[in-house]
Enzyme design. Structure first.
Site, PDB file in Angstrom:
ATOM      1  N   HIS A   1       0.820  -1.219   0.000  1.00 23.73           N
ATOM      2  CA  HIS A   1       0.000   0.000   0.000  1.00 23.73           C
ATOM      3  C   HIS A   1       0.850   1.265   0.000  1.00 23.73           C
ATOM      4  O   HIS A   1       0.331   2.348  -0.273  1.00 23.73           O
ATOM      5  CB  HIS A   1      -0.915   0.026   1.226  1.00 23.73           C
ATOM      6  CG  HIS A   1      -2.015  -0.993   1.196  1.00 23.73           C
ATOM      7  ND1 HIS A   1      -2.854  -1.153   0.116  1.00 23.73           N
ATOM      8  CD2 HIS A   1      -2.393  -1.919   2.111  1.00 23.73           C
ATOM      9  CE1 HIS A   1      -3.715  -2.118   0.373  1.00 23.73           C
ATOM     10  NE2 HIS A   1      -3.454  -2.609   1.572  1.00 23.73           N
TER      11      HIS A   1
ATOM     12  N   ASP B   1      -4.324 -12.704   3.664  1.00 26.70           N
ATOM     13  CA  ASP B   1      -5.591 -12.268   4.244  1.00 26.70           C
ATOM     14  C   ASP B   1      -6.795 -12.644   3.389  1.00 26.70           C
ATOM     15  O   ASP B   1      -7.934 -12.323   3.761  1.00 26.70           O
ATOM     16  CB  ASP B   1      -5.581 -10.761   4.527  1.00 26.70           C
ATOM     17  CG  ASP B   1      -4.971  -9.944   3.405  1.00 26.70           C
ATOM     18  OD1 ASP B   1      -4.634 -10.528   2.358  1.00 26.70           O
ATOM     19  OD2 ASP B   1      -4.809  -8.726   3.579  1.00 26.70           O
TER      20      ASP B   1
ATOM     21  N   HIS C   1      -6.366  -7.183  -0.471  1.00 31.07           N
ATOM     22  CA  HIS C   1      -6.499  -5.750  -0.765  1.00 31.07           C
ATOM     23  C   HIS C   1      -5.625  -5.393  -1.968  1.00 31.07           C
ATOM     24  O   HIS C   1      -4.535  -5.918  -2.128  1.00 31.07           O
ATOM     25  CB  HIS C   1      -6.077  -4.903   0.434  1.00 31.07           C
ATOM     26  CG  HIS C   1      -6.816  -5.221   1.695  1.00 31.07           C
ATOM     27  ND1 HIS C   1      -6.290  -6.042   2.674  1.00 31.07           N
ATOM     28  CD2 HIS C   1      -8.040  -4.836   2.129  1.00 31.07           C
ATOM     29  CE1 HIS C   1      -7.166  -6.143   3.666  1.00 31.07           C
ATOM     30  NE2 HIS C   1      -8.230  -5.428   3.362  1.00 31.07           N
TER      31      HIS C   1
ATOM     32  N   ASP D   1      -2.695 -10.582  -2.296  1.00 27.18           N
ATOM     33  CA  ASP D   1      -3.270 -10.025  -1.066  1.00 27.18           C
ATOM     34  C   ASP D   1      -4.722  -9.648  -1.340  1.00 27.18           C
ATOM     35  O   ASP D   1      -5.071  -9.222  -2.444  1.00 27.18           O
ATOM     36  CB  ASP D   1      -2.478  -8.794  -0.639  1.00 27.18           C
ATOM     37  CG  ASP D   1      -2.863  -8.290   0.740  1.00 27.18           C
ATOM     38  OD1 ASP D   1      -2.110  -8.540   1.696  1.00 27.18           O
ATOM     39  OD2 ASP D   1      -3.933  -7.647   0.865  1.00 27.18           O
TER      40      ASP D   1
END
Length: 600
Positions: free
Chosen positions: A319, A446, A357, A355
């Protein structure tokens, strides 16, 4: 004796961590730090300017005071006499009785709580926080549970589990360079390298909030313990000595302001870049160690001294963009590794980000770079799932269109078959046409089954199969970098399954019946349609899948339905992973007033 309340402290210092409705730093901070009790001096001095209320005020005065301060907290009660009414102090008793009768707001009920115990001995009385519900937090997934249950409602872990007590002294002693590979074939060209350093465990949230932070040191401890129990590390892998990344290498990815902002946290006890991205005095060192290990692993693989590698690092990185830290990430480890690989001879680098996200930072860094192909599979839900980026139409910029490939799932509950089907029909065809010299996996776990943030259904066998499918690219040069993943059992078993594949073990996944859900197939068809103009090799897959549309098993419409209804808008409106995480699981008080019930 007359009742007297000496001190009422207004609880005006609500943590900005949960009231802020976004993830960017305040204006004027140059993208640097968002502070919350950031200096040790502030910790020691405290605040002495709280307003006082007097309990002998009339009922109207009390109401005014409570209206100004929505959640008052009583600090001290002295000279309290349970027989005050017998001594003629009727006024205060009447006010108290009227307050009980007219308590209709949450504030009134809260205040009534402290005036209601007339028969108690107040000599050792200390006020309890309002709405006190005894609960314990799961050591595995950090979810809150009521005190009368022994197993976590979310992951099933026992409250007294000792699975998470580790001794890492055998993994890394005194910073020495250790080659722990003891296999029959000691050739470096066939070994798997692992990067790890205990100092990354020092990166943790100092300020205790209403819920433990999901990105915590136990994540690395759990994976290291699982690898040790499997006899993998130490035992079958080569240890890469830790090194902090240089500022020159960081400047190839991040702006100087961002680098200096992270470095400044060395002098602070606690600080925040965004409401969910913390730092302490050890965070800058941990971030530089993580980036340095990833860069050195990439160079080691490109030089032929290792066949592949696994970076057991934190804080995560995908991120982190050019100018900002966010989403638990400080420096972008995958981007740094990609540029390090290019400096070691790689002309083309493939980054696969699984991931849950979207790696908005990685995409931003390479958005106009044709030498790096970025492929991401993530929950998106029309931009309502954090961070809101990664739509299928985001394909890159200028001459690099087609070098960002986003596979945005429209809902939660996505599992092994959905991911593997996307690999078969999108990821691998594009990757084979791109022909990378090295493949880097941004391996967030995740999306694993049981993860409290991702809410998807990928198993360790699924992660192992995806890794196995990527080993056929770039002559087996493969670097796996840890990103997210917040269920300790899920990430430890998934990471171990991935490392076993890196060591040459067959995942044993049954590929004879890989059928995605209808929602996932629709997403894959959308991606293929968009990417066709950039990757002609996708045409056969697109044509074949169109004919299979009616044959795919229908999606379970009820699966995750209530969760999607709430999570979707919240991810977009508030932007903070931790904010919604707390809201979902009942440990957050919306606007400081209304307790939110557990919904899943």
């Amino acid at each position: 004796m007359q009742n007297q309340v000496d001190q009422v402290e207004s609880q005006s210092n609500f943590s900005l961590l949960y009231e802020c409705h976004g993830k960017s730093a305040p204006e004027g901070s140059k993208g640097s730090l968002y502070f919350g009790e950031n200096c040790l001096e502030q910790k020691l001095l405290g605040e002495n300017n709280d307003e006082l209320c007097n309990a002998r005020t009339t009922q109207s005065d009390l109401s005014d005071c409570m209206a100004d301060e929505p959640t008052p907290r009583l600090r001290n009660v002295v000279n309290a006499d349970e027989n005050a009414c017998l001594h003629g102090q009727q006024e205060s008793c009447e006010a108290e009785e009227n307050l009980k009768q007219k308590s209709s707001t949450l504030q009134d009920l809260y205040a009534q709580e402290y005036y209601d115990d007339e028969d108690d001995d107040d000599s050792d009385w200390e006020p309890a926080s309002h709405f006190v519900i005894k609960k314990w937090f799961c050591a595995n997934c950090t979810m809150p549970n009521f005190d009368d249950v022994c197993h976590c409602d979310v992951c099933g872990e026992h409250r007294e589990s000792d699975f998470f007590r580790y001794d890492l002294s055998q993994l890394h002693v005194g910073g020495e360079v250790v080659n722990s590979y003891k296999g029959a074939d000691s050739s470096t060209e066939t070994c798997t390298a692992i990067g790890f350093d205990e100092r990354m465990l020092l990166h943790s949230e100092v300020e205790m909030k209403s819920h433990p932070h999901p990105e915590r040191p136990d994540r690395l401890r759990a994976i290291a313990a699982s690898l040790a129990a499997a006899g993998i590390f130490p035992g079958k892998c080569t240890f890469i000595p830790p090194r902090e990344i240089t500022q020159e290498a960081l400047l190839m990815v991040h702006s100087l302001d961002h680098i200096e902002a992270v470095q400044q946290t060395r002098d602070m006890l606690s600080s925040y870049f965004t409401p969910d991205t913390y730092a302490n005095e050890h965070s800058a060192c941990a971030a530089r160690l993580a980036a340095g290990l990833c860069a050195d692993l990439a160079r080691t693989i490109m030089s032929g001294h290792a066949r592949n590698g696994f970076a057991l690092v934190r804080p995560p990185g995908h991120h982190a963009g050019i100018k900002q830290a966010m989403g638990f990430c400080l420096h972008n480890n995958a981007a740094i590794a990609a540029l390090a690989a290019q400096s070691a001879g790689a002309k083309k680098v493939l980054i696969v980000d699984w991931d849950v996200h979207h790696g908005n930072g990685t995409q931003e860094i390479f958005d106009g770079n044709k030498s790096v192909l970025y492929v991401s599979l993530h929950r998106h839900e029309g931009g309502r799932f954090y961070p809101g980026t990664g739509a299928a139409y985001e394909v890159g910029m200028v001459d690099a269109k087609g070098y960002s490939v986003n596979i945005p799932w429209s809902c939660g509950g996505v599992g092994d078959n959905d991911y593997i089907f996307a690999f078969q029909h999108v990821v691998l065809p594009i990757a084979l046409e791109f022909a990378p010299d090295i493949t880097i996996i941004s391996a967030g776990f995740d999306a694993a089954r049981g993860d409290p943030l991702g809410c998807c259904d990928v198993t360790p066998a699924g992660y192992a199969q995806m890794t196995h499918m990527l080993t056929g690219l770039s002559q087996g040069k493969l670097l796996v970098i840890l990103e997210g993943g917040y269920n300790l059992r899920s990430i430890s078993s998934s990471a171990t399954a991935v490392v076993k594949v890196l060591l040459g073990e067959d995942p044993g996944y049954d590929m004879s019946n890989v059928v995605p859900s209808k929602r996932s197939l629709y997403t894959i068809l959308q991606v293929l349609k968009i990417q066709l103009k950039y990757w002609p090799s996708l045409k056969p897959s697109y044509t074949a899948l169109q004919s299979q549309w009616g044959l795919v098993s229908p999606n379970n419409r009820n699966q995750m339905k209530r969760r999607r209804r709430l999570v979707g808008p919240l991810w977009w409106r508030w932007g903070s992973k931790r904010f919604v995480y707390e809201l979902l699981y009942g440990s957050f008080r919306l606007n400081g007033r209304v307790p939110v019930k557990r919904i899943c």
